[in-house]
Design a protein around this motif. Structure first.
Motif, PDB file in Angstrom:
ATOM      1  N   SER A 104      -8.743   4.371 -10.818  1.00 27.41           N
ATOM      2  CA  SER A 104      -9.619   5.503 -10.513  1.00 27.41           C
ATOM      3  C   SER A 104      -8.850   6.814 -10.571  1.00 27.41           C
ATOM      4  O   SER A 104      -9.437   7.871 -10.662  1.00 27.41           O
ATOM      5  CB  SER A 104     -10.239   5.347  -9.125  1.00 27.41           C
ATOM      6  N   GLY A 105      -7.535   6.732 -10.489  1.00 32.06           N
ATOM      7  CA  GLY A 105      -6.692   7.920 -10.484  1.00 32.06           C
ATOM      8  C   GLY A 105      -5.943   8.073 -11.795  1.00 32.06           C
ATOM      9  O   GLY A 105      -6.486   7.824 -12.870  1.00 32.06           O
ATOM     10  N   VAL A 106      -4.672   8.451 -11.702  1.00 34.37           N
ATOM     11  CA  VAL A 106      -3.848   8.712 -12.886  1.00 34.37           C
ATOM     12  C   VAL A 106      -2.934   7.517 -13.139  1.00 34.37           C
ATOM     13  O   VAL A 106      -2.252   7.039 -12.228  1.00 34.37           O
ATOM     14  CB  VAL A 106      -2.999   9.985 -12.680  1.00 34.37           C
ATOM     15  N   PHE A 107      -2.945   7.034 -14.373  1.00 34.33           N
ATOM     16  CA  PHE A 107      -2.031   5.968 -14.776  1.00 34.33           C
ATOM     17  C   PHE A 107      -1.398   6.362 -16.096  1.00 34.33           C
ATOM     18  O   PHE A 107      -2.080   6.761 -17.027  1.00 34.33           O
ATOM     19  CB  PHE A 107      -2.749   4.624 -14.944  1.00 34.33           C
ATOM     20  N   SER A 108      -0.070   6.218 -16.171  1.00 31.76           N
ATOM     21  CA  SER A 108       0.666   6.513 -17.389  1.00 31.76           C
ATOM     22  C   SER A 108       1.705   5.428 -17.581  1.00 31.76           C
ATOM     23  O   SER A 108       2.503   5.175 -16.688  1.00 31.76           O
ATOM     24  CB  SER A 108       1.347   7.875 -17.267  1.00 31.76           C
ATOM     25  N   MET A 123      -1.959  -7.680  -3.491  1.00 29.70           N
ATOM     26  CA  MET A 123      -2.510  -6.508  -4.152  1.00 29.70           C
ATOM     27  C   MET A 123      -1.578  -5.307  -3.986  1.00 29.70           C
ATOM     28  O   MET A 123      -0.950  -5.146  -2.949  1.00 29.70           O
ATOM     29  CB  MET A 123      -3.875  -6.172  -3.510  1.00 29.70           C
ATOM     30  N   MET A 124      -1.495  -4.497  -5.034  1.00 26.32           N
ATOM     31  CA  MET A 124      -0.751  -3.234  -4.989  1.00 26.32           C
ATOM     32  C   MET A 124      -1.784  -2.124  -4.983  1.00 26.32           C
ATOM     33  O   MET A 124      -2.562  -1.994  -5.934  1.00 26.32           O
ATOM     34  CB  MET A 124       0.167  -3.119  -6.204  1.00 26.32           C
ATOM     35  N   ILE A 125      -1.820  -1.341  -3.912  1.00 29.16           N
ATOM     36  CA  ILE A 125      -2.781  -0.247  -3.777  1.00 29.16           C
ATOM     37  C   ILE A 125      -2.003   1.056  -3.809  1.00 29.16           C
ATOM     38  O   ILE A 125      -1.088   1.257  -3.008  1.00 29.16           O
ATOM     39  CB  ILE A 125      -3.564  -0.349  -2.455  1.00 29.16           C
ATOM     40  N   VAL A 126      -2.371   1.947  -4.726  1.00 28.99           N
ATOM     41  CA  VAL A 126      -1.657   3.214  -4.876  1.00 28.99           C
ATOM     42  C   VAL A 126      -2.600   4.363  -4.515  1.00 28.99           C
ATOM     43  O   VAL A 126      -3.544   4.654  -5.237  1.00 28.99           O
ATOM     44  CB  VAL A 126      -1.122   3.385  -6.318  1.00 28.99           C
ATOM     45  N   ASP A 127      -2.327   4.989  -3.359  1.00 29.28           N
ATOM     46  CA  ASP A 127      -3.038   6.192  -2.948  1.00 29.28           C
ATOM     47  C   ASP A 127      -2.112   7.400  -3.033  1.00 29.28           C
ATOM     48  O   ASP A 127      -2.547   8.526  -2.895  1.00 29.28           O
ATOM     49  CB  ASP A 127      -3.540   6.068  -1.499  1.00 29.28           C
ATOM     50  N   HIS A 157       0.844  -1.197   0.000  1.00 31.29           N
ATOM     51  CA  HIS A 157       0.000   0.000   0.000  1.00 31.29           C
ATOM     52  C   HIS A 157       0.876   1.242   0.000  1.00 31.29           C
ATOM     53  O   HIS A 157       1.684   1.435   0.899  1.00 31.29           O
ATOM     54  CB  HIS A 157      -0.914   0.007   1.227  1.00 31.29           C
ATOM     55  N   VAL A 158       0.714   2.062  -1.030  1.00 30.20           N
ATOM     56  CA  VAL A 158       1.409   3.343  -1.095  1.00 30.20           C
ATOM     57  C   VAL A 158       0.410   4.382  -0.622  1.00 30.20           C
ATOM     58  O   VAL A 158      -0.555   4.694  -1.311  1.00 30.20           O
ATOM     59  CB  VAL A 158       1.884   3.652  -2.536  1.00 30.20           C
ATOM     60  N   GLY A 159       0.627   4.883   0.572  1.00 32.12           N
ATOM     61  CA  GLY A 159      -0.329   5.788   1.195  1.00 32.12           C
ATOM     62  C   GLY A 159      -0.319   7.179   0.605  1.00 32.12           C
ATOM     63  O   GLY A 159       0.583   7.558  -0.151  1.00 32.12           O
ATOM     64  N   PRO A 160      -1.329   7.975   0.964  1.00 31.93           N
ATOM     65  CA  PRO A 160      -1.390   9.368   0.509  1.00 31.93           C
ATOM     66  C   PRO A 160      -0.137  10.126   0.966  1.00 31.93           C
ATOM     67  O   PRO A 160       0.451   9.795   1.996  1.00 31.93           O
ATOM     68  CB  PRO A 160      -2.635   9.928   1.198  1.00 31.93           C
ATOM     69  N   ASN A 161       0.266  11.131   0.229  1.00 36.16           N
ATOM     70  CA  ASN A 161       1.440  11.956   0.527  1.00 36.16           C
ATOM     71  C   ASN A 161       2.733  11.149   0.546  1.00 36.16           C
ATOM     72  O   ASN A 161       3.703  11.538   1.187  1.00 36.16           O
ATOM     73  CB  ASN A 161       1.284  12.704   1.857  1.00 36.16           C
ATOM     74  N   ILE A 183      -6.994   9.310  -5.754  1.00 35.97           N
ATOM     75  CA  ILE A 183      -5.906  10.232  -5.402  1.00 35.97           C
ATOM     76  C   ILE A 183      -4.544   9.657  -5.771  1.00 35.97           C
ATOM     77  O   ILE A 183      -3.524  10.286  -5.524  1.00 35.97           O
ATOM     78  CB  ILE A 183      -5.946  10.599  -3.896  1.00 35.97           C
ATOM     79  N   GLY A 184      -4.527   8.478  -6.367  1.00 35.41           N
ATOM     80  CA  GLY A 184      -3.281   7.817  -6.734  1.00 35.41           C
ATOM     81  C   GLY A 184      -2.752   8.255  -8.088  1.00 35.41           C
ATOM     82  O   GLY A 184      -3.506   8.688  -8.959  1.00 35.41           O
ATOM     83  N   ASP A 185      -1.432   8.133  -8.268  1.00 33.78           N
ATOM     84  CA  ASP A 185      -0.762   8.509  -9.517  1.00 33.78           C
ATOM     85  C   ASP A 185       0.355   7.487  -9.746  1.00 33.78           C
ATOM     86  O   ASP A 185       1.264   7.377  -8.932  1.00 33.78           O
ATOM     87  CB  ASP A 185      -0.193   9.920  -9.386  1.00 33.78           C
TER      88      ASP A 185
END
Length: 191
Positions: free
Chosen positions: A86-90, A49-53, A33-37, A71-73
């Motif tokens: 749901s967020g940004v994926f590139s 699972m890989m969770i990107v916040d 889990h990559v948390g916010p900020n 809010i993930g990128d």
């Protein structure tokens, strides 16, 4: 987010090194889990699972499931069984099964999957390739061993479906005629 509040974490790199290098992929079965900020870069490998916040740059991810929250990128290369953006994926996304693109998503790059669900509102600037499930392409390409029998079954199905639609229409007409007749009879009784 203020620059001083930004956390930069690069996993699996010794703290004694003077330069931060991309992390080497590590296999685990736990969720990551990559948390916010939080800002990460490097390789990740998990059977979970890989969770990107937060933000993940120059990623090289192998996981069972990927979730990029609103809010993930995430920027990089990803190989997963299933993904939900749901967020940004590139970058490049290779999914063995399904990719779901939510309304808040912004994706760019290349996506290869078996099933694709795109919700209204998503912003997309990428190429999609949907490959059939194993066994489907050979069944579709191979001639039918039963010959015309399969064609006849499909033709019969459509005839049956057309009959159902016809009788549904006829029943609707009779229902309307019955309703009108009932209203006329009710009007005669009440007058």
């Amino acid at each position: 987010m203020k620059e001083s509040e930004s956390k930069v974490v690069t996993p699996f790199v010794s703290s004694t090194e003077s330069k931060v290098k991309p992390a080497k992929a590590m296999q685990t079965s736990e969720d990551i889990h990559v948390g916010p900020n939080t800002q990460l870069s490097g390789g990740f490998s998990t059977n979970g699972m890989m969770i990107v916040d937060g933000r993940v740059d120059s990623a090289d991810i192998v996981a069972d499931r990927l979730v990029v929250s609103h809010i993930g990128d995430l920027e990089g290369k990803v190989v997963v069984h299933r993904a939900e953006i749901s967020g940004v994926f590139s970058g490049e996304l290779l999914a063995g099964d399904e990719v779901i693109v939510r309304p808040t998503a912004r994706i760019s790059g290349k996506v290869v999957c078996q099933k694709l669900v795109i919700h209204r509102g998503a912003r997309i600037e990428c190429t999609f390739s949907c490959v059939p499930e194993p066994g489907q392409e050979s069944a579709a390409a191979a001639p039918d061993a039963r010959g015309d029998r399969s064609f006849q079954q499909r033709q019969q199905f459509f005839k049956t479906q057309e009959r159902r639609q016809f009788f549904t229409g006829v029943a609707s007409v009779f229902a309307a005629i019955g309703a009108v007749a009932m209203l006329i009879g009710l009007k005669m009784v009440l007058s």
